[in-house]
Design a protein around this motif. Structure first.
Motif, PDB file in Angstrom:
ATOM      1  N   ARG B 245       0.884  -0.854  -0.022  1.00  0.00           N
ATOM      2  CA  ARG B 245       0.144   0.088   0.270  1.00  0.00           C
ATOM      3  C   ARG B 245       0.865   1.552   0.209  1.00  0.00           C
ATOM      4  N   GLU B 246       0.279   2.116  -0.741  1.00  0.00           N
ATOM      5  CA  GLU B 246       1.113   3.216  -1.282  1.00  0.00           C
ATOM      6  C   GLU B 246       1.106   4.480   0.074  1.00  0.00           C
ATOM      7  N   LYS B 247       1.607   5.322   0.304  1.00  0.00           N
ATOM      8  CA  LYS B 247       1.703   6.801   1.227  1.00  0.00           C
ATOM      9  C   LYS B 247       2.501   7.693   0.483  1.00  0.00           C
ATOM     10  N   ASP B 248       2.246   8.385   0.187  1.00  0.00           N
ATOM     11  CA  ASP B 248       2.871   9.744   0.303  1.00  0.00           C
ATOM     12  C   ASP B 248       3.093  10.672   1.406  1.00  0.00           C
ATOM     13  N   LEU B 249       4.367  10.960   1.336  1.00  0.00           N
ATOM     14  CA  LEU B 249       4.696  11.902   2.525  1.00  0.00           C
ATOM     15  C   LEU B 249       5.512  12.941   2.699  1.00  0.00           C
ATOM     16  N   PRO B 250       4.805  14.358   2.416  1.00  0.00           N
ATOM     17  CA  PRO B 250       6.048  15.359   2.117  1.00  0.00           C
ATOM     18  C   PRO B 250       7.323  14.889   3.278  1.00  0.00           C
TER      19      PRO B 250
END
Lengths: 295, 545
Positions: B245-250
């Motif tokens: 599962r992807e997670k876009d994290l700054p």
């Protein structure tokens, strides 16, 4: 009704505090007559302290009965008697330390140089600087040797290192302790031996320059050598002041005192020249006591 | 008739000695056990645990830290008398799963591995992320792909971001904070003039001018702040969890990236101590469950110190009067009984009194008299560190009184007579001989007071403690000590983290850590007082206390 010392202490302080020294240099007519008279007739010199018809009560318990006594200047006066006879009580009345005992009461008069010390206008702290005390239980403060001796003068607002140094040295020399402690004046007084501590207490009392020194069994907790040192000290001390000593030790009273009072159950039985008391007492009870038949 | 051996044994008193000894033993065991429990749980928190990857029978993967193992209730069968087991795994990734922990039945697990490359990413929000890097991006441009490449690219960037975070913190707290502080001061001054009907005077105009200047200054700094925040969001990293599962994290969200399975023992030790330092020196994050507890330590120590300053003179003077001056009689006996009973009053009662008397009555009056410009916002008329300290001082004053009285009684009568015999007055005797000798006793009282006050929470909740204080009660703005401020406290922190946080299970280690720190603070404060007492004792050798 002004106490002589009060006027003295209003003079510039250092000279008053250093009186031990001054009195040696200045001619003191009273002292000289006192000494020359004393040898021939003990009753002719002027009493330093006069006790007149004195009764003392702890609550409802009477401890002293109609005591009449003259204490002479520059002499050592000893009070002897069995335990509970009131000799310590009388001693503690002389500088009003008994005021601390709740419910205590004094009747009669105690005159110090003619002034009643129980008069209402008397400043008790002033009285206690004139009448110093050395206690049975050796009690130097848990401070340094220097601070112990300087304690009294500092209370009288004597300031200035040089003056205090001089007073401390004089006090310690007066108590014969200077040579032993001069290198460790700033270490704790509680590191001294028992005998040294008692002489420190004497030095502390001398530092406020009293006229009278009261000693309440000063040697009862000390070994014979320390005791003999203090006894020697008494001989030199009486040149400068009047000593009253309470003791259990009859030999000591015989050795050090000029006059001796024998107390029994709160009454002064006999008061006379020490030699008379020990060799030819006037009262049967005195004789029994000094010869060790009871006590 | 008892056998003579038995009789002898009883008469010898050995039994009694054993009885006393075992009583002591039980006490020591309980205290030791308590400390051991707290230490084990608290000190373990800092150790970087390895990550385990489980493959379950249905093909799903679970990545996380192993935290526990237990028997599944009522799973025992005749074949398996011990029952089946399940394990607890801390899976992190709260933003993806909603839960921090997951239970896995052991018979569901196909394989367990400890892959070296997996990452444990400490974030500013949502707790830790366990997983791998898929790509690193600058805006929409991909800089690197894959776990190893990505990690290499991210590491210097993380440091850069942490620098920016430090600058933001500095800007917000020190610079903008100072401007805000000044603006608030001017606002109050203006309001003060308004209340005095002195508008349009020179002073008023001056203040207005300065206010405009400051507001411009404020705008400028907020602009800088916004620019910095933009920089934080410039880079981002796409993470994947064990199941992809992807997670876009700054990138600005990342505090630290570790590969826990590749750490050497030495590396782990380094991280251990850096974790300890973080907890001791940082401010809390995420509803206090992450980050440090520095403000709470600071608040606790400062409160205890203010309390000590308040309680000692107060208690000592009262004890001296009771012991040395008051005529010992029925009245004094009653007062003494009352004082002793005061020590047994529940602390919450003191809290209620503190709220009613200090906060509302005293604080309210101070506000109307001196801080009317700030009203209706209360300054001293609300809970604050001063009121909390005074409430605790009131609570501990009986302890100090009793200890001081004992100290005074232990000063030998000979010292007093010796001093009086040298012409000292009673006051001089007390100040120069008796009180110095009683000082160790007084400090014993202070030690007891500190011990009691440091752990007290209930009265503080009414008189000034808060979950999160925006600023410390001691800072660089005049007048430096802000006694009106609310503060954080370790004891309350434990309660708050342990019972009030949204994620109690995940916060549990923090509870133990805070408890350990609280115990440590109490011990340190006590040791300090004991050290002072021992110095006093040395100085006044022979005093009996």
């Amino acid at each position: 009704m002004e106490i002589v010392k009060t006027s003295q202490s209003s003079k510039p302080l250092p000279s008053s505090v250093l009186k031990v020294n001054v009195s040696k240099d200045e001619p003191d007519p009273m002292k000289q007559t006192g000494e020359s008279d004393a040898i021939q007739s003990p009753n002719s010199d002027r009493p330093k302290i006069e006790i007149r018809q004195m009764n003392f009560f702890y609550g409802s318990n009477q401890a002293l009965f109609k005591v009449n006594l003259n204490i002479r200047e520059h002499k050592v006066t000893a009070f002897i008697g069995p335990s509970g006879c009131g000799k310590s009580t009388l001693l503690r009345c002389l500088n009003r330390l008994n005021d601390l005992v709740i419910g205590s009461r004094v009747e009669g008069k105690i005159l110090l140089e003619g002034q009643d010390i129980y008069a209402p206008d008397v400043d008790v702290t002033d009285l206690r600087t004139r009448v110093g005390m050395v206690f049975q239980k050796v009690n130097p403060f848990p401070k340094t040797i220097y601070q112990n001796v300087a304690y009294g003068p500092q209370l009288q607002k004597v300031r200035g290192r040089a003056i205090l140094d001089e007073i401390v040295e004089r006090g310690l020399k007066g108590a014969g302790l200077w040579e032993e402690v001069k290198d460790r004046l700033h270490s704790s007084a509680l590191g001294l031996s028992g005998g040294q501590q008692q002489r420190l207490c004497i030095a502390r009392a001398l530092a406020v320059n009293p006229d009278v020194l009261l000693m309440d069994e000063p040697c009862s907790a000390l070994d014979p050598i320390s005791t003999s040192k203090i006894e020697e000290l008494l001989h030199s001390l009486k040149q400068q002041l009047t000593v009253v000593i309470v003791t259990h030790n009859m030999q000591q009273a015989a050795r050090v005192s000029d006059y001796t009072g024998f107390f029994l159950l709160g009454e002064l039985i006999e008061y006379d020249d020490t030699r008379r008391i020990f060799t030819n007492p006037g009262d049967r009870r005195t004789e029994d006591y000094v010869t060790g038949r009871f006590g | 008739m008892m056998p003579s051996g038995m009789r002898k044994f009883l008469d010898s008193g050995t039994l009694f000695v054993w009885l006393c000894g075992s009583g002591l033993m039980v006490s020591i065991l309980m205290i030791g056990g308590l400390l051991l429990l707290i230490m084990m749980n608290g000190l373990g928190y800092f150790w970087p645990k390895g990550l385990v990857e489980f493959t379950l029978n249905d093909g799903t993967m679970v990545l996380g830290q192993l935290t526990g193992r237990e028997v599944i209730p009522e799973s025992a069968t005749p074949e398996l008398p011990d029952g089946k087991f399940r394990i607890q795994v801390k899976v992190g990734n709260r933003d993806l799963y909603g839960l921090d922990f997951q239970w896995l039945d052991e018979d569901q697990i196909q394989t367990r591995e400890q892959p070296g490359e997996v990452l444990s990413i400490e974030r500013r929000e949502w707790g830790k992320f366990f997983g791998r890097i898929q790509a690193v991006k600058k805006r929409e441009v991909v800089l690197a792909t894959g776990n190893m490449e990505g990690l290499k690219a991210v590491k210097p960037l993380v440091e850069q971001m942490n620098d920016i975070q430090d600058r933001i913190h500095h800007l917000q707290h020190d610079i903008i904070g100072a401007v805000n502080y000044e603006i608030e001061a001017i606002r109050l001054a203006l309001r003060d003039l308004e209340l005095k009907d002195e508008q349009e005077t020179n002073e008023w105009v001056d203040l207005q001018k300065r206010l405009v200047g400051l507001q411009a200054n404020y705008e400028e700094h907020t602009k800088m702040l916004r620019a910095l925040y933009d920089q934080l969001n410039e880079y981002s990293v796409i993470l994947i969890d064990a199941n992809g599962r992807e997670k876009d994290l700054p990138l600005g969200q990342i505090v630290r990236i570790l590969q826990p399975n590749q750490l050497t023992v030495f590396g782990k030790v380094l991280i251990y101590f850096s974790n300890v330092w973080t907890v001791l020196s940082d401010e809390p994050r995420e509803a206090n469950t992450e980050g440090g507890i520095f403000p709470a330590i600071f608040g606790t120590v400062m409160m205890v110190l203010i309390m000590s300053v308040a309680v000692v003179p107060f208690g000592v003077l009262a004890a001296i009067y009771l012991k040395e001056y008051a005529r010992q009689g029925l009245l004094v006996r009653l007062v003494r009984i009352a004082v002793n009973n005061l020590a047994g009053v529940p602390s919450i009662v003191f809290g209620v009194f503190g709220l009613g008397f200090f906060v509302y009555a005293v604080g309210g009056s101070i506000d109307t008299l001196f801080y009317s410009a700030a009203l209706p916002t209360p300054t001293f008329g609300t809970g604050g560190i001063l009121w909390a300290s005074l409430t605790l001082a009131l609570m501990t004053v009986p302890v100090v009184i009793v200890a001081t009285e004992e100290g005074l009684s232990a000063v030998p009568m000979e010292y007093r007579e010796g001093s009086l015999g040298l012409g000292a007055t009673k006051v001089e005797t007390l100040l120069r001989v008796v009180i110095p000798c009683a000082m160790p006793g007084i400090l014993t009282g202070l030690i007891l007071a500190i011990s009691r006050a440091t752990g007290e929470v209930a009265p503080l909740m009414l008189t000034g403690v808060v979950k999160l204080a925006p600023s410390l009660p001691l800072d660089s703005y005049f007048p430096f000590v802000h006694l009106d401020r609310k503060f954080m406290h370790l004891g309350f922190h434990i309660y708050d983290v342990g019972f009030q946080s949204p994620n109690v299970e995940a916060a549990k280690p923090m509870v133990y850590v805070t408890t350990l720190v609280l115990v440590f603070v109490v011990v340190m404060l006590n040791l300090m007082a004991i050290a002072i007492r021992n110095r006093m004792r040395k100085k006044y050798v022979g005093s009996a206390v």
